[in-house]
Design an enzyme around this catalytic site. Structure first.
Site, PDB file in Angstrom:
ATOM      1  N   ASP A  69       0.828  -1.207   0.000  1.00  0.00           N
ATOM      2  CA  ASP A  69       0.000   0.000   0.000  1.00  0.00           C
ATOM      3  C   ASP A  69       0.857   1.250   0.000  1.00  0.00           C
ATOM      4  O   ASP A  69       1.512   1.577   0.991  1.00  0.00           O
ATOM      5  CB  ASP A  69      -0.908  -0.012   1.232  1.00  0.00           C
ATOM      6  CG  ASP A  69      -1.984   1.062   1.178  1.00  0.00           C
ATOM      7  OD1 ASP A  69      -2.024   1.815   0.185  1.00  0.00           O
ATOM      8  OD2 ASP A  69      -2.790   1.135   2.125  1.00  0.00           O
TER       9      ASP A  69
ATOM     10  N   ASP B 103      -1.468   5.227  -6.581  1.00  0.00           N
ATOM     11  CA  ASP B 103      -1.859   4.433  -5.417  1.00  0.00           C
ATOM     12  C   ASP B 103      -2.001   2.959  -5.758  1.00  0.00           C
ATOM     13  O   ASP B 103      -2.881   2.573  -6.524  1.00  0.00           O
ATOM     14  CB  ASP B 103      -3.175   4.969  -4.858  1.00  0.00           C
ATOM     15  CG  ASP B 103      -3.616   4.247  -3.600  1.00  0.00           C
ATOM     16  OD1 ASP B 103      -2.745   3.880  -2.786  1.00  0.00           O
ATOM     17  OD2 ASP B 103      -4.828   4.049  -3.420  1.00  0.00           O
TER      18      ASP B 103
END
Length: 402
Positions: A99, A274
């Site tokens: 992440d 992301d």
């Protein structure tokens, strides 16, 4: 300062720190990553997951740090990339979500196996994924071993899915305010920071390679710490400075514009890159322009845009213009892998687009999210040392796998 016994350190000592990260071939500091679909709960809703995550990422109060203590973050790892990370000595291997939108590495308390290297600091920790206690422990990334790495052991988590935690490779500042009893500006070193602090890498850089896949689960990616793997991209890497526009600047934020063919659908604005988002989300006005240009209709079952075979044949490139460089997402790169349609509740022969609505208009400081469906087509570099993000084409940029 550098242990003579470390072959890695000796190699890196020979490399100078420049404005561009070190290129590494056959690197000893890489970590395989695998794409997984979470089918444990039945049909998965990509759009709901990503829009929920986008709302959480945009809901930022820099003064109160509310983004780290609330529970608005999307908590189901619907489709994700995971890395096998060792924690403890002897190490227990955990498949952790990779992440870039988070900087804390954590595991669930139910899964955490304590060893002689596990130290409970007694300090409460609260992140967007849940709350628990800070530990320090040995963390193993491939053949790199970090000692006394702060991690979260999360006992009250809203996170569900096929992984038991997260390896956070976001910016250091994202850890501000999550540690109880510390000043609001206190930070927790990320795994990348500690690799640098402990003299195992010469730059705070992570290179990320994804490859398109039509499999439910496939080891098709790689993290490279401390440099970039020149075998994973083609041509030259181009870098762009991190944006100063909030709230995109809190993450791996950049400025870009987007054109469909030669038509501008999103003027230059700030957004983020992301790995925790699956789709490519763009501001509502840009999404409307894209939908109109492609002739797509909204599919009520999946929430994704649906096009016919004829419309697919007429698709033009979707161009992401970053600085002086353009990254063209081909028609095939704009669609969800058809072999995986049923996993998202879709019909086998339908063609779904992976561009969708961020849910807010442009001009709000975070107007796009380049999710991993973008990153599967381009090599990416997250460079803390030089405050920049880099992209390069790959052998899969124009692949027709979907």
């Amino acid at each position: 300062m550098f242990p003579a016994a470390s072959l890695l350190t000796i190699l890196l000592l020979a490399l100078s720190i420049t404005a561009s990260p070190v290129e590494i071939r056959d690197s000893p500091i890489t970590l395989p990553i695998a794409r997984r679909l979470n089918t444990s709960g039945g049909t998965i809703n990509l759009l709901q997951h990503d829009q929920s995550r986008a709302t959480a990422l945009k809901t930022v109060d820099r003064d109160t740090l509310s983004r780290r203590t609330g529970n608005t973050v999307a908590t189901n790892d619907v489709v994700c990339y995971t890395a096998a990370v060792g924690i403890g000595d002897p190490a227990t291997i955990y498949n952790l979500l990779v992440d870039t939108g988070s900087s804390l590495t954590w595991v669930s308390a139910a899964s955490y196996v304590k060893t002689s290297t596990s130290v409970d600091t007694g300090r409460p920790i609260s992140s967007s994924y849940g709350s628990g206690t800070e530990y320090t422990d040995t963390v193993t990334l491939g053949n790199l071993t970090i000692i006394q790495q702060p991690i979260g052991v999360i006992s009250e988590s809203t996170f569900t899915g096929i992984t038991v935690g997260v390896i956070g490779i976001g910016p250091l500042d994202l850890t501000e305010g999550i540690l109880g009893g510390s000043p609001p500006t206190a930070t927790i070193p990320t795994v990348t920071d500690n690799l640098y602090i402990q003299d195992m890498i010469s730059q705070i850089v992570v290179g990320v390679s994804f490859e398109p896949t039509t499999s439910e689960s496939d080891t098709n990616g790689e993290l490279t710490f401390g440099g970039i793997d020149a075998t994973k991209y083609t041509g030259a890497v181009a870098y762009t400075p991190l944006t100063t526009t909030e709230p995109a600047s809190y993450y791996w934020g950049i400025n870009e514009s987007i054109t469909y063919g030669s038509t501008t659908i999103l003027s230059e604005t700030a957004g983020i890159v992301d790995t925790g988002t699956t789709l490519i989300l763009i501001a509502s006005n840009a999404f409307s322009a894209y939908q109109s240009a492609t002739g797509a209709i909204e599919d009520e079952t999946t929430g994704l845009l649906l096009i016919t075979s004829t419309q697919y044949s007429a698709l033009m490139n979707l161009n992401f213009n970053v600085g002086n460089n353009t990254y063209a997402l081909t028609p095939n790169g704009q669609i969800w892998p058809r072999a995986l349609n049923t996993y998202i509740g879709g019909s086998t022969n339908y063609i779904y687009l992976i561009i969708n609505d961020l849910g807010t208009p442009s001009g709000e400081g975070l107007d796009f999210i380049n999710g991993y469906t973008f990153l599967e087509r381009f090599y990416s570099i997250f460079d803390t040392t030089n405050s920049q993000v880099g992209f390069a084409t790959t052998a899969y940029t124009t692949a027709t796998t979907n």
